[in-house]
Write an enzyme that holds these catalytic residues in place. Structure first.
Site, PDB file in Angstrom:
ATOM      1  N   LYS A 204       9.422  20.714  25.911  1.00 39.18           N
ATOM      2  CA  LYS A 204       9.623  19.289  25.599  1.00 39.18           C
ATOM      3  C   LYS A 204      10.827  18.703  26.339  1.00 39.18           C
ATOM      4  O   LYS A 204      11.721  19.420  26.789  1.00 39.18           O
ATOM      5  CB  LYS A 204       9.740  19.098  24.088  1.00 39.18           C
ATOM      6  CG  LYS A 204       8.359  19.255  23.430  1.00 39.18           C
ATOM      7  CD  LYS A 204       8.320  18.800  21.996  1.00 39.18           C
ATOM      8  CE  LYS A 204       6.888  18.902  21.476  1.00 39.18           C
ATOM      9  NZ  LYS A 204       6.779  18.642  20.046  1.00 39.18           N
ATOM     10  N   ARG A 240       4.973  27.201  18.106  1.00 38.95           N
ATOM     11  CA  ARG A 240       3.864  26.677  18.925  1.00 38.95           C
ATOM     12  C   ARG A 240       4.350  26.612  20.369  1.00 38.95           C
ATOM     13  O   ARG A 240       5.262  25.840  20.681  1.00 38.95           O
ATOM     14  CB  ARG A 240       3.485  25.285  18.409  1.00 38.95           C
ATOM     15  CG  ARG A 240       2.384  24.602  19.190  1.00 38.95           C
ATOM     16  CD  ARG A 240       2.163  23.189  18.663  1.00 38.95           C
ATOM     17  NE  ARG A 240       1.064  22.535  19.337  1.00 38.95           N
ATOM     18  CZ  ARG A 240       1.170  21.900  20.504  1.00 38.95           C
ATOM     19  NH1 ARG A 240       2.330  21.847  21.117  1.00 38.95           N
ATOM     20  NH2 ARG A 240       0.112  21.333  21.046  1.00 38.95           N
TER      21      ARG A 240
HETATM   22  N1  HH2 Z   1       3.830  18.927  19.692  1.00 34.62           N
HETATM   23  C1  HH2 Z   1       2.810  18.489  20.455  1.00 34.62           C
HETATM   24  C2  HH2 Z   1       1.491  18.591  20.017  1.00 34.62           C
HETATM   25  N2  HH2 Z   1       1.203  19.149  18.821  1.00 34.62           N
HETATM   26  N3  HH2 Z   1       1.929  20.190  16.827  1.00 34.62           N
HETATM   27  C3  HH2 Z   1       2.920  20.619  16.037  1.00 34.62           C
HETATM   28  N4  HH2 Z   1       2.658  21.174  14.849  1.00 34.62           N
HETATM   29  N5  HH2 Z   1       4.235  20.527  16.424  1.00 34.62           N
HETATM   30  C4  HH2 Z   1       4.587  19.971  17.621  1.00 34.62           C
HETATM   31  O1  HH2 Z   1       5.804  19.881  17.911  1.00 34.62           O
HETATM   32  C5  HH2 Z   1       3.552  19.495  18.481  1.00 34.62           C
HETATM   33  C6  HH2 Z   1       2.207  19.616  18.041  1.00 34.62           C
HETATM   34  C7  HH2 Z   1       3.107  17.895  21.802  1.00 34.62           C
HETATM   35  O2  HH2 Z   1       3.106  18.867  22.806  1.00 34.62           O
HETATM   36  P1  HH2 Z   1       1.894  19.209  23.814  1.00 34.62           P
HETATM   37  O3  HH2 Z   1       0.632  19.518  23.069  1.00 34.62           O
HETATM   38  O4  HH2 Z   1       2.370  20.276  24.695  1.00 34.62           O
HETATM   39  O5  HH2 Z   1       1.710  17.910  24.684  1.00 34.62           O
HETATM   40  P2  HH2 Z   1       0.720  16.675  24.580  1.00 34.62           P
HETATM   41  O6  HH2 Z   1       0.923  16.015  23.263  1.00 34.62           O
HETATM   42  O7  HH2 Z   1       1.102  15.795  25.749  1.00 34.62           O
HETATM   43  O8  HH2 Z   1      -0.684  17.200  24.695  1.00 34.62           O
END
Ligand code: HH2
Length: 282
Positions: A204, A240
């Site tokens: 992040k 995660r």
């Molecule tokens: N962060 C993201 C997505 N899902 N779920 C939980 N429980 N906690 C988190 O911090 C979290 C999450 C965002 O990250 P990412 O999936 O890598 O990116 P994007 O939202 O651009 O797909």
């Protein structure tokens, strides 16, 4: 928990696993690398993002969940804000609803109760389109804890099974760098509460606020592992992450070493220095 984003636009891996074959191959790779849960998502929730329509989110996620379930027993979670997508995903074999909006959509609590699945309730201020526009808190730790406890209590009252409720402080969801660091320093307070804690900080952008060169999310592995270790030491139950192999290895070695023993003969050793990072960017 390994991240499996079947999206064209996720902030760190958008487009790589948008096609079913590529996503399935990545799911297999995450399991081989040591993932205990695969977190399938069809919507990017990066700051400023706009959601796809529900049909498109279903098209991205449901065939993938079905294909994963056909060949593995590794539990799948569905990363969605939409009750309709969660319902279809659980029907397709998902065991956990991971909702970054904390079951805030209309009908989400009732849906979660009726699905009889685990739920991850994440704290988010606002929504992805606007959440990073000047987020403000009085005491961020107290406010996030209170909000999560209230939401978890609402889920319990709606009929979600007690042993299926997890909370997540929501790193980067409506928080500045200073807020994220406050929350990460207080993870033990979250973990000491009633609900097991999930931590999602992998790649992040707050890492960029600490390491100005790490512009490419793929260059944030070191920072991501540092947060995962801090989370595990503080008692978080699930981390995660995108980089499962490297994180699992770090967690294993860290757990084997355990907590430092007090130094014999040096009862008055000075406390460890703690560097203070100036709150700058989110
Ligand atoms: N962060 C993201 C997505 N899902 N779920 C939980 N429980 N906690 C988190 O911090 C979290 C999450 C965002 O990250 P990412 O999936 O890598 O990116 P994007 O939202 O651009 O797909």
């Amino acid at each position: 928990m390994g991240v499996l984003n079947a999206t064209p636009d996720s902030f760190s891996d958008g487009g790589r696993y948008h096609q079913l074959d590529a996503a399935l191959a990545q799911g297999r790779a995450l399991i081989a690398a040591g993932a205990d849960i695969l977190d399938v998502g069809g919507e990017s929730t990066r700051p400023g993002s706009r959601p796809p329509d529900e049909e498109e989110e279903l098209r991205r996620t449901i065939p993938l969940i079905e294909a994963l379930r056909a060949e593995t027993d590794t539990p799948v979670s569905i990363d969605t804000r939409r009750p309709g997508v969660a319902r279809a995903a659980v029907r397709a074999g998902a065991a956990i609803w991971n909702d970054v909006s904390g079951l805030s959509e209309r009908g989400a609590l009732e849906t979660a109760a009726s699905l009889n699945c685990g739920v991850v309730i994440t704290h988010m201020r606002g929504d992805p389109a606007t959440m990073q526009v000047a987020p403000r808190y009085g005491d961020v730790v107290d406010e996030v804890l209170d909000a999560l406890n209230a939401r978890a209590a609402a889920a319990l009252a709606a009929g979600v099974p007690e042993d299926g409720i997890y909370i997540d402080p929501g790193v980067g969801f409506g928080k500045t760098l200073a807020h994220n660091l406050e929350l990460l320093r207080a993870l033990d307070r979250f973990a000491a509460g009633r609900w097991p804690v999930v931590l999602g900080a992998s790649r992040k952008s707050f890492i960029l606020g600490l390491v100005p060169g790490a512009v490419d999310p793929l260059d944030r592995l070191g920072g991501s592992i540092a947060v995962a270790l801090a989370g595990a030491r503080a008692g978080c139950r699930i981390v995660r992450v995108h980089d499962v192999r490297e994180t699992a290895q770090a967690l294993k070695v860290d757990a084997a070493i355990g907590a430092p023993r007090p130094v014999r003969g040096a009862p008055h050793a000075p406390p460890a220095r703690r560097s203070r990072v100036r709150p700058a960017r989110g």
